[in-house]
Design a protein around this motif. Structure first.
Motif, PDB file in Angstrom:
ATOM      1  N   ASN A  48       0.980  -1.566   0.156  1.00  0.00           N
ATOM      2  CA  ASN A  48       0.205   0.212  -0.303  1.00  0.00           C
ATOM      3  C   ASN A  48       0.551   1.606  -0.143  1.00  0.00           C
ATOM      4  OD1 ASN A  48      -1.495  -2.347   1.283  1.00  0.00           O
ATOM      5  ND2 ASN A  48      -3.424  -0.863   1.081  1.00  0.00           N
ATOM      6  N   ILE A  49       1.995   0.891   0.438  1.00  0.00           N
ATOM      7  CA  ILE A  49       2.813   2.275   0.604  1.00  0.00           C
ATOM      8  C   ILE A  49       3.366   2.681  -0.679  1.00  0.00           C
ATOM      9  CG2 ILE A  49       5.037   1.286   1.882  1.00  0.00           C
ATOM     10  CD1 ILE A  49       3.948   4.843   2.720  1.00  0.00           C
ATOM     11  N   ILE A  50       4.161   1.948  -1.587  1.00  0.00           N
ATOM     12  CA  ILE A  50       4.253   1.753  -2.594  1.00  0.00           C
ATOM     13  C   ILE A  50       3.543   2.307  -3.186  1.00  0.00           C
ATOM     14  CG2 ILE A  50       5.606   1.043  -4.805  1.00  0.00           C
ATOM     15  CD1 ILE A  50       6.766  -1.332  -2.953  1.00  0.00           C
ATOM     16  N   PHE A  51       2.081   2.175  -3.872  1.00  0.00           N
ATOM     17  CA  PHE A  51       0.933   2.703  -4.262  1.00  0.00           C
ATOM     18  C   PHE A  51       1.063   4.202  -4.025  1.00  0.00           C
ATOM     19  CE2 PHE A  51      -0.704  -2.165  -4.334  1.00  0.00           C
ATOM     20  CZ  PHE A  51       0.119  -1.744  -5.964  1.00  0.00           C
ATOM     21  N   ALA A  52       0.684   4.150  -2.761  1.00  0.00           N
ATOM     22  CA  ALA A  52       0.705   5.810  -1.971  1.00  0.00           C
ATOM     23  C   ALA A  52       1.597   6.281  -2.141  1.00  0.00           C
ATOM     24  CB  ALA A  52       0.326   5.314  -0.400  1.00  0.00           C
ATOM     25  N   VAL A  53       3.047   5.918  -2.742  1.00  0.00           N
ATOM     26  CA  VAL A  53       4.055   6.871  -2.470  1.00  0.00           C
ATOM     27  C   VAL A  53       3.683   7.442  -4.603  1.00  0.00           C
ATOM     28  CG1 VAL A  53       6.762   7.385  -3.625  1.00  0.00           C
ATOM     29  CG2 VAL A  53       5.519   6.290  -1.725  1.00  0.00           C
ATOM     30  N   ALA A  54       3.863   6.132  -4.862  1.00  0.00           N
ATOM     31  CA  ALA A  54       3.430   6.050  -6.966  1.00  0.00           C
ATOM     32  C   ALA A  54       2.371   7.333  -7.418  1.00  0.00           C
ATOM     33  CB  ALA A  54       3.380   4.993  -7.224  1.00  0.00           C
ATOM     34  N   GLY A  55       1.441   7.059  -6.358  1.00  0.00           N
ATOM     35  CA  GLY A  55       0.373   8.200  -6.831  1.00  0.00           C
ATOM     36  C   GLY A  55       0.564   9.575  -6.879  1.00  0.00           C
ATOM     37  N   GLY A  56       0.906   9.474  -5.287  1.00  0.00           N
ATOM     38  CA  GLY A  56       1.125  11.337  -5.343  1.00  0.00           C
ATOM     39  C   GLY A  56       2.382  11.800  -6.263  1.00  0.00           C
ATOM     40  N   MET A  57       3.271  10.454  -7.108  1.00  0.00           N
ATOM     41  CA  MET A  57       4.428  11.147  -8.079  1.00  0.00           C
ATOM     42  C   MET A  57       4.052  10.997  -9.237  1.00  0.00           C
ATOM     43  SD  MET A  57       7.650   8.775  -9.409  1.00  0.00           S
ATOM     44  CE  MET A  57       6.619   7.204  -9.871  1.00  0.00           C
ATOM     45  N   PHE A  58       2.690  10.391  -9.526  1.00  0.00           N
ATOM     46  CA  PHE A  58       2.038  11.035 -10.675  1.00  0.00           C
ATOM     47  C   PHE A  58       1.733  12.288 -10.662  1.00  0.00           C
ATOM     48  CE2 PHE A  58       1.371   5.732 -12.564  1.00  0.00           C
ATOM     49  CZ  PHE A  58       2.822   5.672 -12.124  1.00  0.00           C
ATOM     50  N   LEU A  59       0.686  12.294  -9.575  1.00  0.00           N
ATOM     51  CA  LEU A  59       0.241  13.343  -9.704  1.00  0.00           C
ATOM     52  C   LEU A  59       1.429  14.485  -9.820  1.00  0.00           C
ATOM     53  CD1 LEU A  59      -2.524  12.997  -6.575  1.00  0.00           C
ATOM     54  CD2 LEU A  59      -3.082  13.188  -9.035  1.00  0.00           C
ATOM     55  N   TYR A  60       1.833  14.196  -9.416  1.00  0.00           N
ATOM     56  CA  TYR A  60       3.264  15.838  -9.116  1.00  0.00           C
ATOM     57  C   TYR A  60       3.879  15.819 -11.312  1.00  0.00           C
ATOM     58  CZ  TYR A  60       7.255  18.424  -9.325  1.00  0.00           C
ATOM     59  OH  TYR A  60       8.085  19.581  -9.161  1.00  0.00           O
ATOM     60  N   ILE A  61       3.884  14.572 -11.630  1.00  0.00           N
ATOM     61  CA  ILE A  61       4.800  14.554 -12.568  1.00  0.00           C
ATOM     62  C   ILE A  61       3.608  15.420 -13.945  1.00  0.00           C
ATOM     63  CG2 ILE A  61       4.964  13.241 -14.769  1.00  0.00           C
ATOM     64  CD1 ILE A  61       6.796  11.331 -13.230  1.00  0.00           C
ATOM     65  N   SER A  62       1.866  14.903 -13.487  1.00  0.00           N
ATOM     66  CA  SER A  62       1.023  14.953 -14.607  1.00  0.00           C
ATOM     67  C   SER A  62       0.538  16.586 -14.265  1.00  0.00           C
ATOM     68  CB  SER A  62      -0.088  13.979 -14.604  1.00  0.00           C
ATOM     69  OG  SER A  62      -0.296  14.548 -13.049  1.00  0.00           O
ATOM     70  N   LEU A  63       0.388  17.101 -13.304  1.00  0.00           N
ATOM     71  CA  LEU A  63      -0.113  18.234 -13.245  1.00  0.00           C
ATOM     72  C   LEU A  63       1.160  19.601 -12.916  1.00  0.00           C
ATOM     73  CD1 LEU A  63      -2.548  17.839 -10.426  1.00  0.00           C
ATOM     74  CD2 LEU A  63      -3.083  18.067 -12.838  1.00  0.00           C
ATOM     75  N   ALA A  64       2.280  18.992 -12.492  1.00  0.00           N
ATOM     76  CA  ALA A  64       3.192  20.378 -11.671  1.00  0.00           C
ATOM     77  C   ALA A  64       4.628  19.774 -12.465  1.00  0.00           C
ATOM     78  CB  ALA A  64       3.576  20.191 -10.606  1.00  0.00           C
ATOM     79  N   ASP A  65       4.358  19.231 -13.018  1.00  0.00           N
ATOM     80  CA  ASP A  65       5.836  18.471 -14.417  1.00  0.00           C
ATOM     81  C   ASP A  65       5.094  18.932 -16.248  1.00  0.00           C
ATOM     82  OD1 ASP A  65       8.108  18.609 -16.009  1.00  0.00           O
ATOM     83  OD2 ASP A  65       8.672  16.837 -14.879  1.00  0.00           O
ATOM     84  N   MET A  66       4.317  17.967 -16.704  1.00  0.00           N
ATOM     85  CA  MET A  66       3.764  18.604 -18.154  1.00  0.00           C
ATOM     86  C   MET A  66       2.516  19.057 -18.470  1.00  0.00           C
ATOM     87  SD  MET A  66       3.641  13.934 -19.191  1.00  0.00           S
ATOM     88  CE  MET A  66       5.153  14.075 -20.559  1.00  0.00           C
TER      89      MET A  66
END
Length: 390
Positions: free
Chosen positions: A324-342
């Motif tokens: 679960n902790i991996i999914f939480a970290v990956a979910g936050g990373m995906f949100l950052y990459i999509s909204l703050a980066d791309m």
């Protein structure tokens, strides 16, 4: 059928944290007696959980997914001749929009709910996740429409500044010639500086001894490239950060495949859509930093291979611990990459290419197509993954 206490309560519509009243007890009493009399749970020792994929499936599909994703690092060799084509910015805009849609949707439909232990069939969170994407999309749509309507397009001024920028870039892209020093060394311009307007700046000097230069030249001979000392610092920064990024991607893929094949498929699709424009951009940066084509492909591919290490680590953690902790970290990373980066990257592409309202509307439609395609793909996987058997 062997049922736990929670499952008996759930089947009869009774919350697990509620007190058992007389009416509730009379409702669940037949199910409890059935468990006590027939002992269906005694056969659980021979029961094999088929909801999770077999270990060979996890490793096989995980390795295949990472290999396909890593091939994106080699696309630069194929697509570099297309960079100067007039239609290429539109194609790249679509893929950036597709990456944003898949990453954002994968985070809200798959990774974050899984981190909280939600099941799409039981907890009925999909409608709320669609509402989250709807809130994001409505604001994006309204903002872009207002900008298209209210923006004043000065095509003449844009072309004048563009022409002056081209003349300036021609001066900047011609690096200074190497200067010989009294100690037998050579001074080289550092071509790693990329200015805010997109031009390359050669504003730092590195001094290389003749012996060091010869050693590095031999190391790079197999790649037909320049010595490593002549390559800009930004190339190594991009390569290192990309390796860390790919390791986390592999971590998410490995953990997802331990849960279910379709969870892994959904995560892999999101990462693949993100890696296409990401790896292409890294390839161009490495070329601008002074690498040859072979060097850029080699180091780009080496950084992509860290995804295998992340995948192996994710599978091991997912098989032995709750991921679960991996999914939480990956979910936050995906949100950052999509909204703050791309997302800002997609807007920057408009600023460079749009010269009129018609062109602005064209890019806006392409952005919408990419966003909605990614959203629809992940939504369909979330809705119907349980109905498909592999």
């Amino acid at each position: 059928m062997c049922l736990t206490g929670e499952e008996i309560f759930s089947l009869h519509g009774i919350p697990n944290n509620s007190l058992v009243s007389n009416s509730n007890f009379s409702t669940i009493c037949p199910a409890v007696l059935q468990q006590l009399i027939f002992h269906p749970c005694d056969d659980q020792e021979n029961f094999v959980d088929t909801s999770k994929p077999h270990s060979l499936q996890v490793w096989g599909f995980g390795f295949l997914a990472v290999t396909i994703i890593n091939l994106a690092s080699l696309l630069g060799l194929i697509l570099t001749p297309l960079l100067k084509k007039s239609y290429f910015p539109k194609v790249l805009t679509y893929f950036v929009g597709l990456a944003i849609g898949t990453l954002f949707s994968n985070a809200i439909f798959q990774l974050i709910p899984e981190a909280f232990g939600f099941d799409p069939k039981v907890d009925n969170y999909i409608e709320k996740a669609v509402a989250v994407f709807g809130g994001f999309y409505i604001l994006f749509f309204v903002e872009r429409i207002l900008k298209v309507i209210l923006k004043i397009y000065n095509q003449t001024g844009h072309n004048d500044s563009e022409n002056s920028g081209q003349n300036h870039s021609q001066e900047k892209t011609n690096p200074p010639k190497p200067l010989s020093s009294s100690s037998g060394g050579t001074c080289y311009a550092n071509s790693a500086v990329i200015e805010s307007n997109g031009n390359l700046g050669f504003d730092s000097i590195s001094v290389i001894s003749a012996q060091e230069e010869a050693t590095q030249a031999n190391l790079c001979k197999c790649l037909n490239g320049r010595p490593l000392s002549k390559i800009g610092t930004i190339a190594w920064m991009v390569t290192l950060s990309d390796a860390v990024h790919n390791f986390i991607d592999g971590l998410a893929i490995g953990a997802s495949f331990t849960l279910s094949l379709f969870q892994g498929l959904s995560t892999s699709i999101a990462i693949l859509c993100e890696e296409f424009p990401h790896e292409l951009g890294d390839f161009v940066i490495l070329l601008n930093a002074g690498m040859s084509t072979r060097q850029a492909l080699f180091f780009n591919f080496m950084s992509a291979c860290s995804c295998y290490i992340g995948m192996a680590f994710g599978i091991l953690v997912g098989n032995n611990f709750a991921p679960n902790i991996i999914f939480a970290v990956a979910g936050g990373m995906f949100l950052y990459i999509s909204l703050a980066d791309m997302f800002p990257e997609m807007n920057d592409m408009l600023r460079e290419k749009v010269t009129g309202r018609k062109m602005d509307l064209t890019f806006f439609l392409i952005q919408n197509a990419g966003l909605l395609t990614g959203f629809t793909a992940i939504l369909m996987i979330t809705l119907y993954a349980g109905n498909i058997e592999l």
